[in-house]
Write a protein that holds these residues in place. Structure first.
Motif, PDB file in Angstrom:
ATOM      1  N   VAL A 340       0.964  -1.321   0.076  1.00  0.00           N
ATOM      2  CA  VAL A 340      -0.116  -0.010   0.053  1.00  0.00           C
ATOM      3  C   VAL A 340       0.665   1.225  -0.056  1.00  0.00           C
ATOM      4  O   VAL A 340       0.627   2.326  -0.730  1.00  0.00           O
ATOM      5  N   GLU A 341       1.955   1.223   0.739  1.00  0.00           N
ATOM      6  CA  GLU A 341       2.745   2.507   1.015  1.00  0.00           C
ATOM      7  C   GLU A 341       3.367   2.655  -0.618  1.00  0.00           C
ATOM      8  O   GLU A 341       3.876   3.764  -0.833  1.00  0.00           O
ATOM      9  N   GLY A 342       3.990   1.543  -1.117  1.00  0.00           N
ATOM     10  CA  GLY A 342       4.501   1.677  -2.478  1.00  0.00           C
ATOM     11  C   GLY A 342       3.554   2.398  -3.401  1.00  0.00           C
ATOM     12  O   GLY A 342       3.957   3.104  -4.171  1.00  0.00           O
ATOM     13  N   LEU A 343       2.238   2.078  -3.560  1.00  0.00           N
ATOM     14  CA  LEU A 343       1.327   2.323  -4.319  1.00  0.00           C
ATOM     15  C   LEU A 343       1.013   3.910  -4.060  1.00  0.00           C
ATOM     16  O   LEU A 343       1.049   4.752  -5.027  1.00  0.00           O
ATOM     17  N   LEU A 344       1.024   4.263  -3.116  1.00  0.00           N
ATOM     18  CA  LEU A 344       0.836   5.828  -2.699  1.00  0.00           C
ATOM     19  C   LEU A 344       2.227   6.436  -2.849  1.00  0.00           C
ATOM     20  O   LEU A 344       2.021   7.777  -3.119  1.00  0.00           O
ATOM     21  N   TYR A 345       3.244   5.778  -2.723  1.00  0.00           N
ATOM     22  CA  TYR A 345       4.536   6.311  -2.946  1.00  0.00           C
ATOM     23  C   TYR A 345       4.808   6.865  -4.299  1.00  0.00           C
ATOM     24  O   TYR A 345       5.475   8.034  -4.510  1.00  0.00           O
ATOM     25  N   ALA A 346       3.958   6.183  -5.253  1.00  0.00           N
ATOM     26  CA  ALA A 346       4.129   6.481  -6.863  1.00  0.00           C
ATOM     27  C   ALA A 346       3.452   8.044  -6.833  1.00  0.00           C
ATOM     28  O   ALA A 346       4.002   8.399  -8.208  1.00  0.00           O
ATOM     29  N   LEU A 347       2.534   8.218  -6.245  1.00  0.00           N
ATOM     30  CA  LEU A 347       1.886   9.787  -6.435  1.00  0.00           C
ATOM     31  C   LEU A 347       2.986  10.839  -6.340  1.00  0.00           C
ATOM     32  O   LEU A 347       3.806  10.565  -5.515  1.00  0.00           O
ATOM     33  N   PRO A 348       2.598  11.915  -6.966  1.00  0.00           N
ATOM     34  CA  PRO A 348       3.480  13.089  -7.007  1.00  0.00           C
ATOM     35  C   PRO A 348       3.588  13.897  -5.726  1.00  0.00           C
ATOM     36  O   PRO A 348       4.773  14.354  -5.568  1.00  0.00           O
ATOM     37  N   ASP A 349       2.741  14.166  -4.896  1.00  0.00           N
ATOM     38  CA  ASP A 349       2.666  15.001  -3.792  1.00  0.00           C
ATOM     39  C   ASP A 349       3.388  14.281  -2.744  1.00  0.00           C
ATOM     40  O   ASP A 349       3.585  13.141  -2.360  1.00  0.00           O
ATOM     41  N   HIS A 350       3.856  15.302  -1.847  1.00  0.00           N
ATOM     42  CA  HIS A 350       4.663  14.865  -0.575  1.00  0.00           C
ATOM     43  C   HIS A 350       3.868  14.155   0.568  1.00  0.00           C
ATOM     44  O   HIS A 350       4.170  13.377   1.217  1.00  0.00           O
ATOM     45  N   ARG A 351       2.615  14.879   0.499  1.00  0.00           N
ATOM     46  CA  ARG A 351       1.676  14.417   1.921  1.00  0.00           C
ATOM     47  C   ARG A 351       0.291  14.582   1.276  1.00  0.00           C
ATOM     48  O   ARG A 351      -0.078  15.453   0.433  1.00  0.00           O
ATOM     49  N   TYR A 352      -0.481  13.694   1.628  1.00  0.00           N
ATOM     50  CA  TYR A 352      -1.988  13.817   1.447  1.00  0.00           C
ATOM     51  C   TYR A 352      -2.868  12.837   2.207  1.00  0.00           C
ATOM     52  O   TYR A 352      -2.332  12.132   3.138  1.00  0.00           O
ATOM     53  N   VAL A 353      -4.294  13.131   2.142  1.00  0.00           N
ATOM     54  CA  VAL A 353      -5.284  12.328   2.782  1.00  0.00           C
ATOM     55  C   VAL A 353      -5.847  11.257   1.802  1.00  0.00           C
ATOM     56  O   VAL A 353      -6.329  11.897   0.533  1.00  0.00           O
ATOM     57  N   VAL A 354      -5.986  10.183   1.922  1.00  0.00           N
ATOM     58  CA  VAL A 354      -6.490   9.240   1.121  1.00  0.00           C
ATOM     59  C   VAL A 354      -7.950   8.602   1.714  1.00  0.00           C
ATOM     60  O   VAL A 354      -8.113   8.254   2.733  1.00  0.00           O
ATOM     61  N   ASP A 355      -8.931   8.515   0.640  1.00  0.00           N
ATOM     62  CA  ASP A 355      -9.893   8.087   0.810  1.00  0.00           C
ATOM     63  C   ASP A 355      -9.867   6.148   1.081  1.00  0.00           C
ATOM     64  O   ASP A 355      -9.610   5.768  -0.315  1.00  0.00           O
ATOM     65  N   ALA A 356     -10.001   5.790   2.148  1.00  0.00           N
ATOM     66  CA  ALA A 356      -9.528   4.314   2.153  1.00  0.00           C
ATOM     67  C   ALA A 356     -10.571   3.485   1.605  1.00  0.00           C
ATOM     68  O   ALA A 356     -10.232   2.532   0.986  1.00  0.00           O
ATOM     69  N   SER A 357     -11.814   3.828   1.789  1.00  0.00           N
ATOM     70  CA  SER A 357     -12.936   3.100   0.815  1.00  0.00           C
ATOM     71  C   SER A 357     -12.785   3.180  -0.507  1.00  0.00           C
ATOM     72  O   SER A 357     -12.750   1.880  -1.322  1.00  0.00           O
ATOM     73  N   ARG A 358     -12.354   4.321  -1.135  1.00  0.00           N
ATOM     74  CA  ARG A 358     -12.129   4.366  -2.408  1.00  0.00           C
ATOM     75  C   ARG A 358     -10.910   3.686  -3.021  1.00  0.00           C
ATOM     76  O   ARG A 358     -10.875   3.323  -4.136  1.00  0.00           O
ATOM     77  N   LEU A 359      -9.838   3.669  -2.233  1.00  0.00           N
ATOM     78  CA  LEU A 359      -8.698   3.198  -2.522  1.00  0.00           C
ATOM     79  C   LEU A 359      -8.725   1.407  -2.627  1.00  0.00           C
ATOM     80  O   LEU A 359      -8.442   0.812  -3.406  1.00  0.00           O
ATOM     81  N   ALA A 360      -9.794   0.787  -1.473  1.00  0.00           N
ATOM     82  CA  ALA A 360      -9.906  -0.549  -1.643  1.00  0.00           C
ATOM     83  C   ALA A 360     -10.632  -0.942  -2.755  1.00  0.00           C
ATOM     84  O   ALA A 360     -10.476  -1.849  -3.696  1.00  0.00           O
ATOM     85  N   THR A 361     -11.685   0.199  -3.270  1.00  0.00           N
ATOM     86  CA  THR A 361     -12.511  -0.160  -4.596  1.00  0.00           C
ATOM     87  C   THR A 361     -11.362  -0.080  -5.639  1.00  0.00           C
ATOM     88  O   THR A 361     -11.560  -1.169  -6.883  1.00  0.00           O
ATOM     89  N   ALA A 362     -10.733   0.820  -5.698  1.00  0.00           N
ATOM     90  CA  ALA A 362      -9.628   0.881  -7.032  1.00  0.00           C
ATOM     91  C   ALA A 362      -8.635  -0.127  -6.986  1.00  0.00           C
ATOM     92  O   ALA A 362      -8.338  -0.741  -8.012  1.00  0.00           O
ATOM     93  N   LEU A 363      -8.333  -0.814  -5.898  1.00  0.00           N
ATOM     94  CA  LEU A 363      -7.395  -1.883  -5.987  1.00  0.00           C
ATOM     95  C   LEU A 363      -8.111  -3.219  -6.286  1.00  0.00           C
ATOM     96  O   LEU A 363      -7.517  -4.203  -6.938  1.00  0.00           O
ATOM     97  N   ASP A 382      -1.149  -2.454   7.610  1.00  0.00           N
ATOM     98  CA  ASP A 382      -1.408  -3.846   7.430  1.00  0.00           C
ATOM     99  C   ASP A 382      -2.583  -3.765   6.319  1.00  0.00           C
ATOM    100  O   ASP A 382      -3.870  -2.873   6.568  1.00  0.00           O
ATOM    101  N   PRO A 383      -2.436  -4.204   5.040  1.00  0.00           N
ATOM    102  CA  PRO A 383      -3.392  -3.886   4.047  1.00  0.00           C
ATOM    103  C   PRO A 383      -4.838  -4.667   4.359  1.00  0.00           C
ATOM    104  O   PRO A 383      -5.717  -4.283   3.758  1.00  0.00           O
ATOM    105  N   GLU A 384      -4.827  -5.706   5.329  1.00  0.00           N
ATOM    106  CA  GLU A 384      -5.956  -6.317   5.881  1.00  0.00           C
ATOM    107  C   GLU A 384      -6.903  -5.178   6.700  1.00  0.00           C
ATOM    108  O   GLU A 384      -8.021  -5.598   6.863  1.00  0.00           O
ATOM    109  N   HIS A 385      -6.314  -4.200   7.065  1.00  0.00           N
ATOM    110  CA  HIS A 385      -6.903  -3.095   7.990  1.00  0.00           C
ATOM    111  C   HIS A 385      -7.579  -2.087   7.004  1.00  0.00           C
ATOM    112  O   HIS A 385      -8.421  -1.383   7.675  1.00  0.00           O
ATOM    113  N   LEU A 386      -7.530  -1.991   5.762  1.00  0.00           N
ATOM    114  CA  LEU A 386      -8.045  -1.065   4.845  1.00  0.00           C
ATOM    115  C   LEU A 386      -9.767  -0.962   5.106  1.00  0.00           C
ATOM    116  O   LEU A 386      -9.991   0.224   5.294  1.00  0.00           O
ATOM    117  N   ALA A 387     -10.354  -1.903   5.344  1.00  0.00           N
ATOM    118  CA  ALA A 387     -11.960  -1.609   5.481  1.00  0.00           C
ATOM    119  C   ALA A 387     -12.293  -1.047   6.723  1.00  0.00           C
ATOM    120  O   ALA A 387     -13.199  -0.511   7.074  1.00  0.00           O
TER     121      ALA A 387
END
Length: 401
Positions: A340-363, A382-387
């Motif tokens: 999960v950290e690697g997927l978010l690390y690929a985004l351009p900004d230095h810090r941001y807030v992520v919609d966890a439910s939308r991230l789970a849907t995107a995955l 822990d990726p199992e904790h996303l929900a």
């Protein structure tokens, strides 16, 4: 998938955080995956200032000794003491040395200056007076509770005198022996005196509740009563904690870590009575999923303070987990691209807030890998904790302070 993940991220600010939540929370919990990094505490401070100024939040509660926190609250609300003294005496875990914590206290005092009581911000520690190496003597909590009641109720109702408490407590270093953490026989928690103190603490706390109509009169100080309740919770919790420090059963350590988080949860529920508050602690203390760690080479599981509070408050409890990309000065380098950290690390900004439910849907059906930390002091997400997350605060790189 990368484009879909990008759309789950927003600029880190209070308004973006609040838009993620299904309802306005009484407790907004911001977790961190490691301790001692002022970069993460600066981010916490920034969020708290915005929540105060834009959303009407009035309290911040952090993972620090609840009794020491009263010193900080006195300073930020009334100016009692000095900033240097407060930083020395008002924090546990060595966090008074943090520049970010110092800036938080300084800002709160400046914010409250010449403001009416209804607009002042408050500070709370919500951890019990326990460290990983031991626990405090119950003296401060027990005697303060007894003093409060002795000044306000008929002496015939008190279960004991102050002298009796003093005799049973004995020397404080009997309670604080660090050897007791790993050696139950070094603990006094199941001595005859400790067992009697547990009964007296329970009676004193019950008397406080039984006298509520008398103690909650308009002329009485709500702050004084709230503090007495904090003393009661802490006395009962500490004596229970010491009891299990003296235990020799296989469940000893799980009992102890669970009791610590139960004390935290009780303090957080009291904080929630004041209105919306920001809570800051390690992710493991705030998550809804069961928490785990290894102690003495063995796995330990317990329900965190966040899980306990969430079960009672429902949607009025919200949890944001902080994840990070690198912590290079601790040996934590660029995350694997499939974590999960690697997927978010690929985004351009230095810090941001992520919609966890939308991230789970995107995955979708993709199961992110679990990141493994080379350093014991950092716990990856822990990726199992996303929900169970309302959001993720991501910080790309945490530099050495």
């Amino acid at each position: 998938m990368a484009a879909d993940i990008k759309h789950t991220a927003q600029t880190f600010e209070a308004s973006a955080v609040m838009r993620l939540l299904p309802a306005r929370p009484r407790l907004l919990a911001l977790g961190e995956p490691t301790h001692g990094e002022d970069t993460l505490l600066d981010l916490r401070n920034e969020l708290f200032r915005q929540l105060v100024e834009q959303e009407g939040f009035r309290t911040i509660a952090i993972e620090s000794d609840c009794l020491r926190g009263l010193v900080v609250d006195d300073y930020v609300t009334s100016g009692r003491g000095t900033l240097d003294g407060v930083m020395e005496r008002g924090f546990s875990h060595g966090w008074g040395a943090s520049a970010a914590n110092r800036e938080l206290v300084r800002w709160m005092r400046a914010h409250n200056d010449r403001r009416p009581v209804s607009e002042r911000v408050r500070f709370a520690g919500f951890d019990g007076p326990v460290e990983i190496t031991g626990a405090a003597s119950p003296r401060q909590a027990l005697t303060a509770l007894h003093d409060y009641l002795a000044d306000r109720v008929n002496a015939d109702l008190l279960p004991c005198t102050a002298d009796t408490l003093d005799r049973l407590l004995g020397a404080d270093d009997r309670w604080t022996d660090p050897a007791a953490m790993m050696n139950p026989s070094a603990s006094v928690g199941q001595s005859v005196q400790a067992r009697e103190l547990r009964l007296l603490a329970d009676d004193l706390a019950a008397l406080l509740d039984a006298q509520a109509p008398h103690l909650r009169t308009p002329a009485a100080s709500r702050d004084d009563l709230d503090r007495a309740r904090q003393y009661g919770r802490t006395a009962v919790g500490l004596l229970r904690y010491h009891f299990w420090m003296a235990d020799t059963s296989p469940g000893r350590m799980a009992r102890m870590v669970g009791l610590r988080d139960q004390m935290m949860a009780d303090s957080l529920l009291a904080v929630a009575e004041r209105g919306p508050a920001l809570v800051h602690a390690h992710n493991a203390h705030l998550q809804r999923a069961k928490s785990t760690m290894r102690m003495g080479g063995l796995p330990v599981e317990w329900w965190s303070a966040g899980a306990l509070v969430s079960a009672l408050l429902g949607r009025e409890y919200a949890f944001l987990a902080t994840a990070l990309g690198t912590l290079r000065h601790r040996g934590v380098d660029t995350p694997p691209p499939d974590a999960v950290e690697g997927l978010l690390y690929a985004l351009p900004d230095h810090r941001y807030v992520v919609d966890a439910s939308r991230l789970a849907t995107a995955l979708g059906d993709t199961r992110p890998a679990a990141r493994v930390s080379p350093w014991y002091g950092y716990a990856p997400l822990d990726p199992e904790h996303l929900a169970g997350l309302d959001g993720i605060v991501f910080v790309k790189d945490v530099p050495r302070a």
